[in-house]
Scaffold this motif. Structure first.
Motif, PDB file in Angstrom:
ATOM      1  N   GLN A  47       0.823  -1.253   0.000  1.00  0.00           N
ATOM      2  CA  GLN A  47       0.115   0.009   0.029  1.00  0.00           C
ATOM      3  C   GLN A  47       0.978   1.215   0.192  1.00  0.00           C
ATOM      4  O   GLN A  47       0.721   2.250  -0.567  1.00  0.00           O
ATOM      5  CB  GLN A  47      -1.001  -0.072   1.283  1.00  0.00           C
ATOM      6  N   GLU A  48       1.905   1.057   0.774  1.00  0.00           N
ATOM      7  CA  GLU A  48       2.895   2.291   0.625  1.00  0.00           C
ATOM      8  C   GLU A  48       3.466   2.708  -0.623  1.00  0.00           C
ATOM      9  O   GLU A  48       3.665   3.817  -0.890  1.00  0.00           O
ATOM     10  CB  GLU A  48       3.861   2.190   1.997  1.00  0.00           C
ATOM     11  N   VAL A  49       3.933   1.629  -1.080  1.00  0.00           N
ATOM     12  CA  VAL A  49       4.554   1.536  -2.535  1.00  0.00           C
ATOM     13  C   VAL A  49       3.495   2.272  -3.474  1.00  0.00           C
ATOM     14  O   VAL A  49       3.960   2.920  -4.237  1.00  0.00           O
ATOM     15  CB  VAL A  49       5.178   0.156  -2.753  1.00  0.00           C
ATOM     16  N   GLN A  50       2.315   1.721  -3.516  1.00  0.00           N
ATOM     17  CA  GLN A  50       1.406   2.105  -4.672  1.00  0.00           C
ATOM     18  C   GLN A  50       0.906   3.707  -4.299  1.00  0.00           C
ATOM     19  O   GLN A  50       0.752   4.423  -5.120  1.00  0.00           O
ATOM     20  CB  GLN A  50       0.062   1.280  -4.362  1.00  0.00           C
ATOM     21  N   ALA A  51       0.850   4.121  -3.206  1.00  0.00           N
ATOM     22  CA  ALA A  51       0.494   5.453  -2.808  1.00  0.00           C
ATOM     23  C   ALA A  51       1.769   6.186  -3.136  1.00  0.00           C
ATOM     24  O   ALA A  51       1.578   7.349  -3.751  1.00  0.00           O
ATOM     25  CB  ALA A  51       0.638   5.735  -1.130  1.00  0.00           C
ATOM     26  N   GLY A  52       3.149   5.803  -3.118  1.00  0.00           N
ATOM     27  CA  GLY A  52       4.261   6.711  -3.363  1.00  0.00           C
ATOM     28  C   GLY A  52       4.170   6.473  -5.104  1.00  0.00           C
ATOM     29  O   GLY A  52       4.500   7.616  -5.560  1.00  0.00           O
ATOM     30  N   ARG A  53       3.949   5.658  -5.776  1.00  0.00           N
ATOM     31  CA  ARG A  53       3.834   5.437  -7.047  1.00  0.00           C
ATOM     32  C   ARG A  53       2.704   6.618  -7.544  1.00  0.00           C
ATOM     33  O   ARG A  53       2.949   7.513  -8.559  1.00  0.00           O
ATOM     34  CB  ARG A  53       3.489   4.124  -7.575  1.00  0.00           C
ATOM     35  N   GLU A  54       1.605   6.733  -6.954  1.00  0.00           N
ATOM     36  CA  GLU A  54       0.445   7.554  -7.273  1.00  0.00           C
ATOM     37  C   GLU A  54       1.070   9.103  -7.257  1.00  0.00           C
ATOM     38  O   GLU A  54       0.644   9.975  -7.860  1.00  0.00           O
ATOM     39  CB  GLU A  54      -0.745   7.399  -6.387  1.00  0.00           C
ATOM     40  N   GLU A  55       1.701   9.368  -6.070  1.00  0.00           N
ATOM     41  CA  GLU A  55       2.405  10.886  -5.903  1.00  0.00           C
ATOM     42  C   GLU A  55       3.159  10.961  -7.181  1.00  0.00           C
ATOM     43  O   GLU A  55       3.415  12.095  -7.450  1.00  0.00           O
ATOM     44  CB  GLU A  55       2.949  10.674  -4.492  1.00  0.00           C
ATOM     45  N   LEU A  56       4.109   9.834  -7.247  1.00  0.00           N
ATOM     46  CA  LEU A  56       4.834  10.110  -8.604  1.00  0.00           C
ATOM     47  C   LEU A  56       4.139  10.341  -9.882  1.00  0.00           C
ATOM     48  O   LEU A  56       4.610  11.639 -10.430  1.00  0.00           O
ATOM     49  CB  LEU A  56       5.912   9.170  -8.728  1.00  0.00           C
ATOM     50  N   VAL A  57       3.038   9.982  -9.959  1.00  0.00           N
ATOM     51  CA  VAL A  57       2.288  10.105 -11.284  1.00  0.00           C
ATOM     52  C   VAL A  57       1.768  11.465 -11.234  1.00  0.00           C
ATOM     53  O   VAL A  57       2.006  12.158 -12.314  1.00  0.00           O
ATOM     54  CB  VAL A  57       1.121   9.097 -11.436  1.00  0.00           C
ATOM     55  N   ILE A  58       1.470  11.962 -10.266  1.00  0.00           N
ATOM     56  CA  ILE A  58       0.752  13.053 -10.046  1.00  0.00           C
ATOM     57  C   ILE A  58       1.916  14.332 -10.204  1.00  0.00           C
ATOM     58  O   ILE A  58       1.944  15.285 -10.805  1.00  0.00           O
ATOM     59  CB  ILE A  58       0.240  13.499  -8.525  1.00  0.00           C
ATOM     60  N   ALA A  59       3.140  14.163  -9.714  1.00  0.00           N
ATOM     61  CA  ALA A  59       4.182  15.133  -9.636  1.00  0.00           C
ATOM     62  C   ALA A  59       4.553  15.184 -11.313  1.00  0.00           C
ATOM     63  O   ALA A  59       4.878  15.930 -11.666  1.00  0.00           O
ATOM     64  CB  ALA A  59       5.258  14.570  -8.880  1.00  0.00           C
ATOM     65  N   GLU A  60       4.641  14.065 -11.848  1.00  0.00           N
ATOM     66  CA  GLU A  60       4.840  13.707 -13.203  1.00  0.00           C
ATOM     67  C   GLU A  60       3.784  14.798 -14.187  1.00  0.00           C
ATOM     68  O   GLU A  60       4.364  15.414 -15.017  1.00  0.00           O
ATOM     69  CB  GLU A  60       4.914  12.381 -13.724  1.00  0.00           C
ATOM     70  N   ARG A  61       2.707  14.463 -13.856  1.00  0.00           N
ATOM     71  CA  ARG A  61       1.751  15.399 -14.527  1.00  0.00           C
ATOM     72  C   ARG A  61       1.925  16.951 -14.417  1.00  0.00           C
ATOM     73  O   ARG A  61       1.905  17.769 -15.237  1.00  0.00           O
ATOM     74  CB  ARG A  61       0.485  14.926 -14.194  1.00  0.00           C
TER      75      ARG A  61
END
Length: 57
Positions: free
Chosen positions: A26-40
């Motif tokens: 769950q922590e990894v998935q949340a981190g990946r979601e944050e990266l997707v948002i930052a990338e956008r």
């Protein structure tokens, strides 16, 4: 300790490990979601930097 007890103990260890891995996932998935948002955000900022700016009105 007899065989049934060892099996029960091992099952408990594995259940604990599975719970910890689920938490980490769950922590990894949340981190990946944050990266997707930052990338956008970065992509949008880059696009805005490339567009010619027209004065309003």
């Amino acid at each position: 300790m007899g065989e049934p007890e060892r099996i029960t103990a091992r099952r408990s260890e594995l259940d604990t490990l599975a719970a910890e891995l689920a938490r980490q996932l769950q922590e990894v998935q949340a981190g990946r979601e944050e990266l997707v948002i930052a990338e956008r955000v970065l992509n949008r900022l880059a696009e805005q930097g490339r567009r010619p700016r027209h004065p309003p009105g």
